[in-house]
Design a protein around this motif. Structure first.
Motif, PDB file in Angstrom:
ATOM      1  N   VAL A   1       0.834  -1.203   0.000  1.00  0.00           N
ATOM      2  CA  VAL A   1       0.000   0.000   0.000  1.00  0.00           C
ATOM      3  C   VAL A   1       0.875   1.262   0.000  1.00  0.00           C
ATOM      4  O   VAL A   1       1.835   1.351   0.763  1.00  0.00           O
ATOM      5  N   ASN A   2       0.530   2.208  -0.873  1.00  0.00           N
ATOM      6  CA  ASN A   2       1.104   3.568  -0.869  1.00  0.00           C
ATOM      7  C   ASN A   2       2.635   3.582  -0.925  1.00  0.00           C
ATOM      8  O   ASN A   2       3.203   3.312  -1.978  1.00  0.00           O
ATOM      9  N   GLU A   3       3.319   3.866   0.209  1.00  0.00           N
ATOM     10  CA  GLU A   3       4.790   3.983   0.183  1.00  0.00           C
ATOM     11  C   GLU A   3       5.459   2.608   0.185  1.00  0.00           C
ATOM     12  O   GLU A   3       6.674   2.517   0.059  1.00  0.00           O
ATOM     13  N   GLN A   4       4.666   1.548   0.332  1.00  0.00           N
ATOM     14  CA  GLN A   4       5.236   0.202   0.233  1.00  0.00           C
ATOM     15  C   GLN A   4       5.491  -0.103  -1.238  1.00  0.00           C
ATOM     16  O   GLN A   4       4.615   0.105  -2.090  1.00  0.00           O
ATOM     17  N   VAL A   5       6.693  -0.578  -1.536  1.00  0.00           N
ATOM     18  CA  VAL A   5       7.095  -0.782  -2.929  1.00  0.00           C
ATOM     19  C   VAL A   5       6.695  -2.173  -3.399  1.00  0.00           C
ATOM     20  O   VAL A   5       5.970  -2.334  -4.384  1.00  0.00           O
ATOM     21  N   VAL A   6       7.201  -3.182  -2.698  1.00  0.00           N
ATOM     22  CA  VAL A   6       6.895  -4.592  -3.027  1.00  0.00           C
ATOM     23  C   VAL A   6       6.952  -5.421  -1.742  1.00  0.00           C
ATOM     24  O   VAL A   6       7.425  -4.948  -0.704  1.00  0.00           O
ATOM     25  N   HIS A   7       6.491  -6.663  -1.845  1.00  0.00           N
ATOM     26  CA  HIS A   7       6.634  -7.706  -0.805  1.00  0.00           C
ATOM     27  C   HIS A   7       5.873  -7.384   0.474  1.00  0.00           C
ATOM     28  O   HIS A   7       6.191  -7.933   1.537  1.00  0.00           O
ATOM     29  N   GLY A   8       4.846  -6.512   0.376  1.00  0.00           N
ATOM     30  CA  GLY A   8       4.025  -6.215   1.550  1.00  0.00           C
ATOM     31  C   GLY A   8       3.215  -7.430   1.976  1.00  0.00           C
ATOM     32  O   GLY A   8       2.763  -8.222   1.142  1.00  0.00           O
ATOM     33  N   PHE A   9       3.045  -7.577   3.294  1.00  0.00           N
ATOM     34  CA  PHE A   9       2.228  -8.667   3.838  1.00  0.00           C
ATOM     35  C   PHE A   9       0.754  -8.282   3.765  1.00  0.00           C
ATOM     36  O   PHE A   9       0.382  -7.204   4.236  1.00  0.00           O
TER      37      PHE A   9
END
Ligand code: MG
Length: 263
Positions: free
Chosen positions: A71-79
Motif C-alpha cells: 500500500v502507498n509507500e510500500q514498494v513490493v513484498h508487503g504482507f
C-alpha cells in the motif's frame, strides 16, 4: 545461464500466465474501501487452488502469503493484513501461480476509490513503462534496451526507478537468470533470443529511488515515505515479437455517460 523454453514449455507457461492474470484482474475488481488485504489474499489462494495450481509465493523463502499487497509507500513484498483499504490509497497486488510445474508472475497497482490525480498519474506512467519495455522484447535486442525503456519514460516524468529490486527470467522456478533491471544502456547487456521468458516489473517512485525493508523482513518501503507503483507481466520472446502470457481481457470501465446516468 538463461534457459530458453521449448514450444511445449511455452504452451504450459502461457496457461500459468493466463491463470495469474485472471486472478490479478479478479482481485482488482474486489478492491474498494473497507476491504482488507487478507481478504484479497484468501480469495487469490482459493482461485489458484481451485484451478489446480499452487500459490507460488506461499512458502517461497518463508513468505507466508499467496499474494504481496503493498500500500502507498510500500514498494513490493508487503504482507496482506487486516488493514482495511481506505479511499485514496493505491495498492500493488503481486500474484504468482504455479500450474503444471510452470510459474506465471504478474502485478498491478490499483487505486482505491477516488485517488488524487498525481498518484493516478504515477500508476499510469508505471503501466506505460511496462508497455514500452514489452515493445523491446524482440530477438536481437538487449536487456539494456528493456531497462532503458523503463528508466527513460519514468525519469521523463520526474519519477525515479527502484534499483535494488529487478525483474527476472522465469520458468519452472519463479526467479531464473537473467536479472532484468528497470534501468540500463541501450544496446548493452545480454542479447535477447526467441524462447526466453521474462518477468518485467517496473517499480516507480515519486521521490527517491532508495528503499528500506521493514522489521518483518519483507515489506519494502520508499526511504522518503512517498508513494510507489509496481506493475508486472510475464512475457515470452518469440520470432514474431513479445507474447504477454499474463495479459487478460480487462472488462471495460464504465463510460462517462453511464456514470452520469447513476448520479
Ligand atoms: Mg516477479
Amino acid at each position: 545461464m538463461i534457459i530458453g523454453k521449448s514450444r511445449k514449455e511455452l504452451e504450459q507457461m502461457r496457461a500459468a500466465g493466463q491463470l495469474a492474470g485472471q486472478v490479478r484482474e479478479a482481485l482488482r475488481r474486489m478492491v474498494q474501501p473497507g476491504v482488507t488485504t487478507l481478504e484479497l489474499d484468501a480469495a487469490a489462494e482459493k482461485m489458484i487452488r481451485d484451478a489446480g495450481a499452487l500459490p507460488t509465493f506461499k512458502g517461497y523463502h518463508g513468505f507466508p502469503y499467496s499474494i504481496c499487497a503493498s500500500v502507498n509507500e510500500q514498494v513490493v513484498h508487503g504482507f496482506p493484513s487486516d488493514y482495511e483499504l481506505q479511499e485514496g490509497d493505491i495498492l500493488s497486488i503481486d500474484v504468482g501461480a504455479t500450474l503444471h510445474g510452470f510459474v506465471g508472475d504478474t502485478a498491478t497497482t490499483v487505486p482505491v476509490g477516488w485517488v488524487r490525480l498525481d498518484w493516478l498519474q504515477l500508476i499510469r506512467v508505471a503501466e506505460e513503462c511496462l508497455e514500452r519495455a514489452i515493445r523491446e522484447c524482440w530477438p536481437g535486442r538487449h536487456l539494456g534496451d528493456i531497462g532503458w525503456a523503463v528508466q527513460a519514460h519514468a525519469e521523463a516524468h520526474g519519477y525515479s526507478v527502484v534499483r535494488e529490486y529487478v525483474g527476472h527470467g522465469i520458468g519452472r522456478r519463479m526467479h531464473e537468470d537473467p536479472q532484468i533491471p528497470n534501468y540500463g544502456t541501450p544496446g548493452r547487456g545480454t542479447k535477447i533470443k526467441a524462447g526466453y521468458v521474462f518477468a518485467i516489473e517496473p517499480m516507480i517512485n515519486v521521490g527517491t529511488h532508495q528503499t528500506k525493508t521493514l522489521k518483518d523482513g519483507w515489506t519494502v518501503v520508499t526511504l522518503d515515505g512517498q508513494p510507489s507503483a509496481h506493475v508486472e507481466h510475464t512475457i515470452a520472446i518469440t520470432d514474431e515479437g513479445p507474447e504477454v502470457f499474463t495479459r487478460v481481457e480487462r472488462p471495460a470501465e464504465p463510460q462517462p455517460a453511464e456514470v452520469a446516468a447513476h448520479l
